[in-house]
Design an enzyme around this catalytic site. Structure first.
Site, PDB file in Angstrom:
ATOM      1  N   HIS A   1      51.758  17.617  28.988  1.00 58.29           N
ATOM      2  CA  HIS A   1      51.022  16.896  30.037  1.00 58.29           C
ATOM      3  C   HIS A   1      50.504  17.880  31.081  1.00 58.29           C
ATOM      4  CE1 HIS A   1      55.046  17.189  31.813  1.00 58.29           C
ATOM      5  NE2 HIS A   1      54.560  16.834  32.985  1.00 58.29           N
TER       6      HIS A   1
ATOM      7  N   HIS B   1      63.445  20.111  31.810  1.00 59.59           N
ATOM      8  CA  HIS B   1      64.099  20.343  33.101  1.00 59.59           C
ATOM      9  C   HIS B   1      65.620  20.267  32.968  1.00 59.59           C
ATOM     10  CE1 HIS B   1      60.589  20.367  35.802  1.00 59.59           C
ATOM     11  NE2 HIS B   1      60.085  19.453  34.989  1.00 59.59           N
TER      12      HIS B   1
ATOM     13  N   HIS C   1      55.139   8.890  32.605  1.00 60.29           N
ATOM     14  CA  HIS C   1      55.204   9.966  33.616  1.00 60.29           C
ATOM     15  C   HIS C   1      53.780  10.343  34.021  1.00 60.29           C
ATOM     16  CE1 HIS C   1      56.888  13.443  35.665  1.00 60.29           C
ATOM     17  NE2 HIS C   1      56.097  14.253  34.982  1.00 60.29           N
TER      18      HIS C   1
ATOM     19  N   ASP D   1      53.566  22.642  36.711  1.00 55.23           N
ATOM     20  CA  ASP D   1      54.764  23.365  36.258  1.00 55.23           C
ATOM     21  C   ASP D   1      54.890  23.373  34.741  1.00 55.23           C
ATOM     22  OD1 ASP D   1      55.389  20.565  36.413  1.00 55.23           O
ATOM     23  OD2 ASP D   1      57.525  21.032  36.350  1.00 55.23           O
ATOM     24  N   HIS D   2      53.897  22.783  34.035  1.00 55.51           N
ATOM     25  CA  HIS D   2      53.853  22.820  32.580  1.00 55.51           C
ATOM     26  C   HIS D   2      52.642  23.578  32.045  1.00 55.51           C
ATOM     27  CE1 HIS D   2      57.108  19.756  31.870  1.00 55.51           C
ATOM     28  NE2 HIS D   2      56.889  19.639  33.163  1.00 55.51           N
TER      29      HIS D   2
ATOM     30  N   ASP E   1      58.331  15.657  30.078  1.00 57.30           N
ATOM     31  CA  ASP E   1      59.020  14.960  31.168  1.00 57.30           C
ATOM     32  C   ASP E   1      59.125  13.460  30.910  1.00 57.30           C
ATOM     33  OD1 ASP E   1      59.198  17.388  32.414  1.00 57.30           O
ATOM     34  OD2 ASP E   1      57.833  16.930  34.055  1.00 57.30           O
TER      35      ASP E   1
ATOM     36  N   HIS F   1      50.784  18.442  34.405  1.00 57.66           N
ATOM     37  CA  HIS F   1      51.377  18.914  35.661  1.00 57.66           C
ATOM     38  C   HIS F   1      51.483  20.446  35.695  1.00 57.66           C
ATOM     39  CE1 HIS F   1      53.334  14.759  36.627  1.00 57.66           C
ATOM     40  NE2 HIS F   1      52.074  14.830  36.991  1.00 57.66           N
TER      41      HIS F   1
END
Length: 255
Positions: free
Chosen positions: A56, A167, A112, A60-61, A129, A58
């Site tokens: 996805h 995570h 998410h 941090d990915h 996530d 975001h």
């Protein structure tokens, strides 16, 4: 046979590294930061990063994708319905992807984010996530109904499937799970194990779907005790499993 290891990133992310020892080729899942991957490649001369799998959008990915692509020429796979930097191959539900000689099935798992996907191959699940160890992702874009359906589709995979989420949230998730089901012995046992692992500085992943079904409240919305606790929390008779899920998620957001 693929070997899988974790490259820690930021404070609690894991970038999953898939290695084909025979051909010295590797792939990474959700590299939010290029640095841990670059460091690994420098420590393993001769290895080639051939593929980057994204679940996805975001940051941090995806934050490390463009640097890694520029460095290695790797092919970038990502969800068709989201804006993924450097994406070469846009993926939708039930698409197939060949990575390091393995065929991965793409699963659409909105909740998410709306375009979130997961990758499944022969007992290996990379779910970003959506599903966490003993928990699930926050609903930033999707509805409780969408997330509940997504979790149901993941829970329908074989019980021995290993869950590679991104995570290290297991300890806090289990504390919530115990609040939902204070008399569940499987949760108590898992919590004790995870406390010890974290005290030893060790990771708690991967999980298995079998373990999640015993200890993850978001996969246990059909259990009477879970419904009763959800009803108690929001003062309603939550008639559907997705309503129970919604009550749990709202509680977890403030836990």
């Amino acid at each position: 046979m693929i070997q899988i290891s974790a490259l820690p990133a930021f404070t609690d992310n894991y970038i999953w590294l898939l290695q084909d020892q025979h051909h010295q080729r590797c792939a990474v899942v959700d590299p939010g930061d290029a640095a841990p991957v670059v460091a690994w490649l420098q420590q393993h001369p001769g290895w080639v990063l051939s593929d980057i799998l994204i679940t996805h959008h975001h940051h941090d990915h995806v934050g490390g994708v463009e640097q890694l692509k520029q460095l290695s020429g790797a092919t970038v796979y990502g969800p068709a319905r989201e804006n993924i930097p450097g994406r070469d191959v846009a993926l939708d539900d039930q698409d197939q992807v060949s990575v390091l000689g393995c065929e991965f099935r793409v699963m659409s798992v909105p909740g998410h984010t709306l375009g979130h996907i997961a990758y499944y191959h022969d007992g290996l699940l990379f779910c970003g996530d959506t599903l966490f160890a003993a928990g699930c992702g926050r609903l930033f874009e999707g509805t409780p109904e969408q997330m509940h359906q997504s979790l149901d589709s993941l829970a329908a995979l074989p019980a021995e499937t290993r869950v590679y989420c991104t995570h290290e949230y297991t300890l806090s998730n289990l504390k919530f799970a115990q609040a939902v089901e204070p008399h569940n012995p499987d949760i108590a046992e898992r919590l004790a194990t995870v406390i010890q692992l974290r005290e030893d500085g060790r990771m708690t992943l991967p999980s298995t779907l079998a373990l999640e079904k015993l200890t993850n409240p978001f996969l246990r919305t059909a259990e009477t005790s879970v419904k009763q606790k959800a009803d108690e929390r929001n003062g309603l008779d939550n008639l559907s499993q997705s309503a129970v899920f919604a009550a749990l998620r709202a509680w977890k957001d403030k836990f």
